[in-house]
Design an enzyme around this catalytic site. Sequence first.
Site, mmCIF file in Angstrom:
data_model
loop_
_atom_site.group_PDB
_atom_site.id
_atom_site.type_symbol
_atom_site.label_atom_id
_atom_site.label_comp_id
_atom_site.label_asym_id
_atom_site.label_seq_id
_atom_site.Cartn_x
_atom_site.Cartn_y
_atom_site.Cartn_z
ATOM 1 N N ASN A 270 2.250 1.589 -1.907
ATOM 2 C CA ASN A 270 3.220 2.174 -2.838
ATOM 3 C C ASN A 270 4.650 1.842 -2.406
ATOM 4 O O ASN A 270 4.999 1.946 -1.239
ATOM 5 C CB ASN A 270 3.074 3.697 -2.857
ATOM 6 C CG ASN A 270 1.634 4.132 -2.890
ATOM 7 O OD1 ASN A 270 0.929 3.810 -3.824
ATOM 8 N ND2 ASN A 270 1.181 4.813 -1.847
ATOM 9 N N HIS A 302 -0.109 -5.384 6.899
ATOM 10 C CA HIS A 302 -0.636 -5.719 5.567
ATOM 11 C C HIS A 302 0.127 -4.959 4.476
ATOM 12 O O HIS A 302 0.620 -5.551 3.523
ATOM 13 C CB HIS A 302 -2.133 -5.384 5.522
ATOM 14 C CG HIS A 302 -2.791 -5.651 4.214
ATOM 15 N ND1 HIS A 302 -3.510 -6.799 3.966
ATOM 16 C CD2 HIS A 302 -2.837 -4.930 3.065
ATOM 17 C CE1 HIS A 302 -3.969 -6.762 2.730
ATOM 18 N NE2 HIS A 302 -3.573 -5.626 2.154
ATOM 19 N N GLU A 303 0.214 -3.649 4.645
ATOM 20 C CA GLU A 303 0.874 -2.853 3.599
ATOM 21 C C GLU A 303 2.356 -3.189 3.520
ATOM 22 O O GLU A 303 2.932 -3.256 2.441
ATOM 23 C CB GLU A 303 0.673 -1.352 3.838
ATOM 24 C CG GLU A 303 -0.788 -0.916 3.983
ATOM 25 C CD GLU A 303 -1.698 -1.397 2.870
ATOM 26 O OE1 GLU A 303 -1.230 -1.586 1.735
ATOM 27 O OE2 GLU A 303 -2.901 -1.612 3.156
ATOM 28 N N HIS A 306 2.919 -6.353 1.603
ATOM 29 C CA HIS A 306 2.774 -6.185 0.156
ATOM 30 C C HIS A 306 4.121 -5.943 -0.517
ATOM 31 O O HIS A 306 4.239 -6.123 -1.727
ATOM 32 C CB HIS A 306 1.868 -4.990 -0.156
ATOM 33 C CG HIS A 306 0.413 -5.331 -0.311
ATOM 34 N ND1 HIS A 306 -0.039 -6.415 -1.021
ATOM 35 C CD2 HIS A 306 -0.708 -4.688 0.130
ATOM 36 C CE1 HIS A 306 -1.367 -6.426 -1.007
ATOM 37 N NE2 HIS A 306 -1.802 -5.391 -0.312
HETATM 38 N N1 PHE Z 1 -4.068 -2.134 -2.217
HETATM 39 C C1 PHE Z 1 -4.619 -1.551 -1.022
HETATM 40 C C2 PHE Z 1 -4.489 -2.612 0.054
HETATM 41 O O1 PHE Z 1 -5.272 -3.470 0.212
HETATM 42 C C3 PHE Z 1 -6.035 -1.153 -1.090
HETATM 43 C C4 PHE Z 1 -6.334 -0.023 -1.981
HETATM 44 C C5 PHE Z 1 -6.928 -0.249 -3.199
HETATM 45 C C6 PHE Z 1 -6.049 1.255 -1.599
HETATM 46 C C7 PHE Z 1 -7.228 0.795 -4.040
HETATM 47 C C8 PHE Z 1 -6.351 2.302 -2.418
HETATM 48 C C9 PHE Z 1 -6.944 2.067 -3.637
HETATM 49 O O2 PHE Z 1 -3.552 -2.721 0.715
HETATM 50 ZN ZN ZN Z 2 -3.778 -5.082 0.248
#
Ligand code: PHE
Ligand code: ZN
Length: 864
Positions: A270, A302-303, A306
């Site tokens: 987020n 990783h996060e 993103h």
């Molecule tokens: N997008 C998140 C990630 O890989 C994974 C995720 C997907 C978390 C769906 C919660 C719900 O970094």
């Molecule tokens: Zn991811």
Amino acid sequence: MLDALNAPVAPRAVRRADYRPPEWQVPRIALDFDLDPTATRVRAVLEVERTGDHDAPLHLDGDGLEPLSITVDGAPAEWTATDRGISIALNGARHRIETEVLIHPERNTQLMGLYASGGLLCTQCEAEGFRRITFFPDRPDVLSRYSVRMTADKARFPVLLANGDPVGAGDLDGGRHWAAWDDPFPKPCYLFALVAGDLVANRDTFVTRSGREVALGIWVRSPDLAKTDHALAALKTSMRWDEDVYGREYDLDVFNIVAVDDFNFGAMENKGLNIFNSRYILADADTATDYDYDAVAAVVAHEYFHNWSGNRVTCRDWFQLSLKEGFTVYRDQSFSADQGSAAVKRIEDVRSLRAAQFPEDAGPLAHPVRPDAYLEISNFYTATIYNKGAEVIRMMATILGPEKFRAGSDLYFDRHDGTAATVEDFVCAMEDAGGVDLAQFRRWYSQAGTPRVSARLEHEAGSGRARLYLRQTVPPTPGQPTKDPMVVPLRIKLFGAETANALGSEQLVLLKDDEAEVAFETVTEPPVLSINRGFSAPVIVETDRGPAELAFLSAHDDDPFARYEAMQQLMLDTLVAAVRHGRADQAPVVEAVRNTLTDPRLDPAFVAEAVLLPSDSFIGDQLAVVDPEAIYQAREGLRRELGQTLVDHWRAAYEGARDNRFEYTPAAKGRRRLRTVSLGYIAASGAADASDLAFRQFEEADNMSDRQGALTTLVNSGGEEAREAALDIFYHRYAGNALVLDKWFSTQALSSRTDTLARVVELSNHRDFTLANPNRARALVGAFSVNQRAFNAEDGAGYRFVADQLIALDKLNPQTAAKLVPPLGRWRRFDEGRAKLMRAELERILRTPGLSKDMLEQVGKSLD
Ligand code: PHE
Ligand code: ZN
């Protein structure tokens, strides 16, 4: 007729080919939350804009919302309920839609939308959770600017966080207070987040390369504060790394991370407010293994990554999921490789690809990296999207080389910043910046299945010429009976069997057709083939290299991954022969392991990986029909032989790797790993003192890696008394620490003992067991179902147990339940008796009234 009426409505498949751009955009949304665990009131003001010359109504998704009022431009709206939300007929180009709904966080056991966890309120919106919070076009190509206001009881929820920057806060009557946050970056609703709770922060600042100061905070409950330093350090390292390696700078003044105990996945990116499963934040020496420490750093990275690959450039639709996930996994893998041993990191990544993705690609749930259809998108957060997706990016990096790959990445971010993009956009950017044609390469996105490459090297001693014959096949997968050849980038090198010298330098061969030949000149001695070095392509390579050649490579190859791989292949060939014929020549493996163990130039971390035998399941994957008992016996037989023949070496390695004090450095991690691996072999040798040795390590350990390593040895092969005592001590020492208790459950569920199933059933009735917490469910049920021997007990009791648990879990949390289906779907890989029993359990699940669409999709496909 009656039957048809009573049958549950078959959920509709969503197809990639049906994509249409949104008819309405929502440039701005203001949200006002009156937060309360039992009933939260959500007011939303949407500015909506018609996107073209059409008269389509506005569709807003909604799931489980209790509407209180819906107005258009201040007047009560005429809306109709649809099967997925509401529809409002509008006549202008722009309108202001206001809705007010009631939701119930405490009743939310799915953990999607707004839910309660350990006394706090938090959200999870990816993929389609925002529709459980408010009416909205819940699709990733609708990007909006968010302002969020929250009010809540100040004593229970003193901290109120949302995306972006804080813009105001204050006290209200009745012990309540409010806070407001604004996110200046347009984002899809799946990146929305809020958190309310009694939290404390580990704070720091980061100065970006252009000199902006960012306030960092890692928010946890106060007893956990001391366990957040590692995550905070990893965050800062990630922020610097993304600047240095990808030229990506952070863009807000605030970056917050919150740890929650109940979470369906690992963590969520987020915007400006990452929410994490607490297992990927909390770490200290006493409670986290080295593996946990590494995972915390990798997931934090990783996060964080993103923020660019996912948030600044997001996905047009969910079929493009690997656009953000594959790329971001590749980025976090590269980051981790840069923090320690790149070779060991590659070995670990390939091992997990083979453990999770290869079986997926070979089974009923196989799908392309860019899927064509789904019933439930949550089922597509898979090893294929994430890990194979990362391998596909890696192959492009290999083909382009580092400079051009970086130029491609820059171009991609440049072109698509602030928009919702596609996999095609990414590949185009790589083509344009790299000056390459990736037309055929795109098949990696559209064709499922792991390609097989066979390689045969022929040497003509007289002429000094050698010829390599390559062939590829891509197996059929559900919905894709025939395949076209892939572009397979193979890093190849030859070594002289007599001198151990390299015969020429490494080549990158792009295998594009079904068959190809590669010629080598001046091959002056018998050559040994090193192929797919560094695992340059995610394929299965079949060669005719015998034990002597594999042992040679395991000692002399100059690519550490290839050395590891040669040893693995040698072990695998030996184990497969042992399963097939009841016996095999173990001497080459023993000698190769001896060589590796006694080579003083090798890094202990590498040695520890190289001497490990392939897992039961990976051995099973090599066989037409998996015989779990025969595999277990063959593997144990080889372990015992290695343990006994090399026992002095194991003892030397064990003693040599002893440290005085815990340190989290690559070198110390490597020593700990080698120590526990050696302990396992000493135990396998049947040495009389093994149990005492393990128990001493268990008691004297000043860190969780050593303690859990010893516990695992005791649980698998210790005497009754030592085993039960260790489990008891461990349990009491960590009572109340959920993450460590998860280890207590999973260590027992993974045990190779014959009474594991009985123990697991008992544990499912333990007072600390609950299906409501996904980590705990996975620790027991998930771990047990990958224990090949115990899960596949001949009478089907393992299958029955897992099916019972999944049926119960589906009622609480369909997403987490559906993720645990694949082991039951492996029935084609087993003998008729087991296959029948597995199918019977799948059918029983399918007959369960009220089954979720998540389960319907996974179980239905598994039976097909
Ligand atoms: N997008 C998140 C990630 O890989 C994974 C995720 C997907 C978390 C769906 C919660 C719900 O970094
Ligand atoms: Zn991811």
